[in-house]
Design a protein around this motif. Structure first.
Motif, short mmCIF file in Angstrom:
data_model
loop_
_atom_site.label_atom_id
_atom_site.label_comp_id
_atom_site.label_asym_id
_atom_site.label_seq_id
_atom_site.Cartn_x
_atom_site.Cartn_y
_atom_site.Cartn_z
N UNK A 1 -31.80 -13.46 -26.65
CA UNK A 1 -32.24 -12.03 -26.63
C UNK A 1 -33.77 -12.22 -27.27
N UNK A 2 -34.58 -13.29 -27.16
CA UNK A 2 -35.60 -13.50 -27.37
C UNK A 2 -36.85 -12.83 -26.62
N UNK A 3 -37.86 -12.77 -26.58
CA UNK A 3 -39.04 -12.52 -25.84
C UNK A 3 -39.61 -13.37 -24.91
N UNK A 4 -39.86 -12.90 -23.83
CA UNK A 4 -40.37 -13.80 -22.52
C UNK A 4 -41.48 -14.78 -23.04
N UNK A 5 -41.05 -16.38 -22.85
CA UNK A 5 -42.60 -16.75 -23.42
C UNK A 5 -42.61 -17.63 -21.98
N UNK A 6 -44.24 -17.33 -21.27
CA UNK A 6 -44.56 -17.93 -20.29
C UNK A 6 -44.81 -19.66 -20.81
N UNK A 7 -44.28 -20.21 -19.36
CA UNK A 7 -44.71 -21.92 -19.67
C UNK A 7 -44.98 -22.80 -19.11
N UNK A 8 -45.36 -23.71 -19.19
CA UNK A 8 -46.45 -24.37 -17.80
C UNK A 8 -45.87 -25.59 -17.56
N UNK A 9 -45.19 -26.10 -16.53
CA UNK A 9 -45.31 -27.37 -16.05
C UNK A 9 -45.94 -28.69 -16.71
#
Ligand code: HEM
Ligand code: ISZ
Length: 285
Positions: free
Chosen positions: A113-121
């Motif tokens: 239920x937390x925030x959307x976190x942008x992620x880089x591979x």
């Protein structure tokens, strides 16, 4: 071509990896019913070893696979998280452990239920234990505000980011057979919320009467806990200002946590030029 060879040749669909981790989270027989909190702790410990002065440590390398780092006291219990992710590594062999562990932290926070976190591979695994970081890079729970600033300033964080990141203690619990401490911080340990900050300010915290390490319990119910390092956030004027802001405004906490956690997960990583920034939604695949 064998199925695993074919899979290894196929470009990686990170949403599929996200969904596989999300499907592995729930387990009513484990802790409070979810592996989410311990996956967040794994991602944080893999990244929180970074030293901006030497450029060593951080999520690149996944050096916690090796002794001595896997045996550091601060990492006690994290084999539960690493072992949970092993079958997903086998199913998606192209992903590095470094990327898998950091993505798992994003999945856990979003699915709780937390925030959307942008992620880089783009993280690469170290080949040997030579890249293991020395013990003592992660915060000591028995210490207070000066220690917190030493540890997090070394990573490149400021006071506001320190408080935002500590809000992850809305999740999960302490285990006497891991850190020696006991109990959850909130009444909702598998839901990402600003309740950690609300409880820090609303409850009367008193010393727990036991033979274990010094920790506090809430006077009202005795069922919640705070570490000395948690209480440092309300015993320091600057930290407390941010605690109060996040207790009042959950949206602000979510936005600041997402930014700080992304920064944490990317500390010291030499991303390839074309590393995309991805955001995930479990419904998609
Ligand atoms: C501010 C300094 C911090 C200290 C001193 C600290 C200390 C601890 C300790 C002692 C535990 C209990 C480990 C166990 O017995 O299982 C714990 C658990 C946890 N920590 Fe921290 N922590 C800190 C910051 C953070 C940060 C920055 C994050 C993530 C962004 C985080 C996420 C967690 C989570 C999710 C758990 C629960 C794990 C579980 O339920 O298995 N902590 N922390
Ligand atoms: N989140 N931090 C931790 O789990 C921890 C940090 C330092 N020592 C033991 C546990």
């Amino acid at each position: 071509m064998r199925a695993d060879a074919a899979r290894a040749a196929k470009p990686l669909n990170y949403q599929e990896v996200y969904n596989a981790i999300a499907e592995a989270l729930d387990n009513s027989d484990y802790d409070d019913g979810s592996y989410g909190p311990v996956l967040v702790r794994l991602a944080w410990h893999a990244a929180g070893t970074y030293d901006k002065n030497t450029g060593t440590g951080g999520s690149n390398g996944a050096t916690m696979r090796f002794n001595p780092e896997s045996a550091h006291g601060a990492n006690a219990g994290l084999s539960v998280a690493r072992d949970l992710l092993e079958p997903i590594k086998k199913r998606f062999p192209q992903i590095s452990y470094s990327d898998l562990w950091s993505l798992a932290g994003v999945v856990a926070i979003q699915e709780m239920g937390g925030p959307t976190i942008p992620w880089r591979p783009g993280r690469k695994d170290a080949d040997t234990s030579a890249a293991c970081t020395p013990d003592g890079r992660l915060p000591d729970a028995s210490q207070a505000h000066d220690h917190l600033r030493n540890i997090f300033y070394r990573m490149g964080f400021n006071d506001q980011e320190i408080v935002a990141l500590a809000g992850a203690h809305a999740l999960g619990r302490c285990h006497t057979d891991r850190s020696g401490y006991e109990g959850p911080w909130t009444f909702s340990p598998t839901t990402f919320s600003n309740s950690y900050f609300k409880l820090l300010l609303s409850e009367r915290w008193v010393d727990k009467k036991w033979s274990g390490p010094k920790q506090a319990v809430d006077k009202a119910t005795g069922s919640l806990m705070m570490l000395p390092a948690d209480l440092a956030l309300i015993n320091d004027r600057v930290f407390k200002k941010h605690v109060a802001e996040y207790a009042k405004d959950e949206n602000k906490f979510f936005a600041d946590f997402a930014a700080a956690f992304k920064k944490l997960e990317e500390l010291g990583v030499p991303f390839p030029e074309n590393a995309p920034t991805l955001t995930f939604n479990r419904a998609a695949a």
